[in-house]
Structure formats: C-alpha cells, structure tokens
Design a protein around this motif. Structure first.
Motif, PDB file in Angstrom:
ATOM      1  N   ASP A  54       0.827  -1.196   0.000  1.00  0.00           N
ATOM      2  CA  ASP A  54       0.000   0.000   0.000  1.00  0.00           C
ATOM      3  C   ASP A  54       0.864   1.251   0.000  1.00  0.00           C
ATOM      4  O   ASP A  54       2.069   1.186   0.174  1.00  0.00           O
ATOM      5  N   TYR A  85      -0.543   0.330  -4.485  1.00  0.00           N
ATOM      6  CA  TYR A  85      -1.443  -0.716  -4.009  1.00  0.00           C
ATOM      7  C   TYR A  85      -1.270  -1.905  -4.940  1.00  0.00           C
ATOM      8  O   TYR A  85      -1.514  -1.804  -6.143  1.00  0.00           O
ATOM      9  N   HIS A 113      -9.269  -1.407  -2.346  1.00  0.00           N
ATOM     10  CA  HIS A 113      -8.276  -0.799  -3.251  1.00  0.00           C
ATOM     11  C   HIS A 113      -8.390  -1.325  -4.684  1.00  0.00           C
ATOM     12  O   HIS A 113      -7.452  -1.179  -5.473  1.00  0.00           O
ATOM     13  N   GLN A 138      -7.839   1.308  -7.247  1.00  0.00           N
ATOM     14  CA  GLN A 138      -6.447   1.757  -7.343  1.00  0.00           C
ATOM     15  C   GLN A 138      -5.556   0.696  -7.976  1.00  0.00           C
ATOM     16  O   GLN A 138      -4.345   0.811  -7.967  1.00  0.00           O
TER      17      GLN A 138
END
Length: 158
Positions: free
Chosen positions: A75, A82, A146, A149
């Motif tokens: 992360d 990510y 995530h 992302q």
C-alpha cells in the motif's frame, strides 16, 4: 371610641386567627428520595471468531498444510503503490495452497468471489489461509478497498 377600639381589637384578632389558620397547618414533608439500584453493565465479550468459508471444504484460515505461498499486500503507506506481490498465480487442479498474507500499513482483503475466498488482513498483520483448488479456470483476485487503485490479480488453475 370604645366601639372603635373594640372593632379594631376584633379586626386584629380576626387577622391573627386567619394567620394562625393559614400558617398553622403543618407543611407536608417531601417524600424521601427514591434510590434506583445501579446495575453494572455486563463485561464486554470477545468478538466471535468466524472461520473463512470456502466452497470445497478446505480447512480455512490458519490451517496450514499446503504448498506455502507468501503474498505481500502493498500500500501507499509502505511501498508507494497498491498491489499484491506477486499478483499472478498458477496452480494445478487438486492442489492445496497455504497463503501467508502480510499487510504493510493499511487494511486489505484477499478475495476471489468465484471461489468463495475472503480473507481480511489488518494493517501490519499477517494472516494465513489454506485452500484446495478443485476447479480449473481463471479467477480474479481483488482487494475490495483498493480495487479501483489497481490492487487486483489473477489465479489460474490448470
């Protein structure tokens, strides 16, 4: 004048009697305060531990015993991106794998909806999950918080 004195005296007596009557009544005492017993709340209970479900009877989170695979859940706080590392996996049908999932500085998930795999890993923690891949196919691996992302991967079972 005597009449006036007598009338004044009678008036004073009447006023005094009214005062005695009005003020002479005993004042009721307020009721004693009621006390409500305090009941202590029950002590907090530990949250129940729910094993991670899988569709094929694998032993679930923390069981071990399969081919060991380490996966870093990266992360922004730790690595600048990510990502799963590695993000591509290939297994044979019938193979049992024990994933060791390590999160850097944020909460992540390791999810494969089509295989009913769902593992949560808190920031800075490590979780293990054992799974037997019974069905051939290509499966999408995602981190729900995530996914947008780019924290996705692929599991191929031959």
């Amino acid at each position: 004048m005597q009449k006036r004195s007598l009338l004044a005296l009678a008036s004073v007596c009447a006023i005094m009697m009214l005062g005695v009557i009005a003020c002479g009544q005993p004042t009721p005492e307020p009721p004693p305060p009621t006390t409500v017993p305090r009941i202590s709340p029950p002590p907090p209970q530990a949250a129940p531990t729910v094993p991670v479900a899988s569709q094929n009877g694998s032993s679930g989170q923390g069981a071990g015993g399969g081919t060991p695979i380490s996966v870093a859940l990266q992360d922004i706080g730790g690595s600048g991106e990510y990502a799963y590392s590695p993000s591509e996996f290939a297994f044979s049908a019938g193979e049992t794998v024990t994933f060791t999932l390590t999160s850097e500085a944020e909460f992540h998930t390791f999810e494969v909806d089509d295989l009913d795999i769902y593992v949560e890993v808190d920031a800075g923690d490590t979780a293990t999950y054992t799974f037997t891949f019974d069905n051939a196919g290509t499966y999408e691996l995602v981190c729900t918080p995530h996914n947008a992302q780019g924290m996705i991967g692929t599991i191929v079972v031959n």
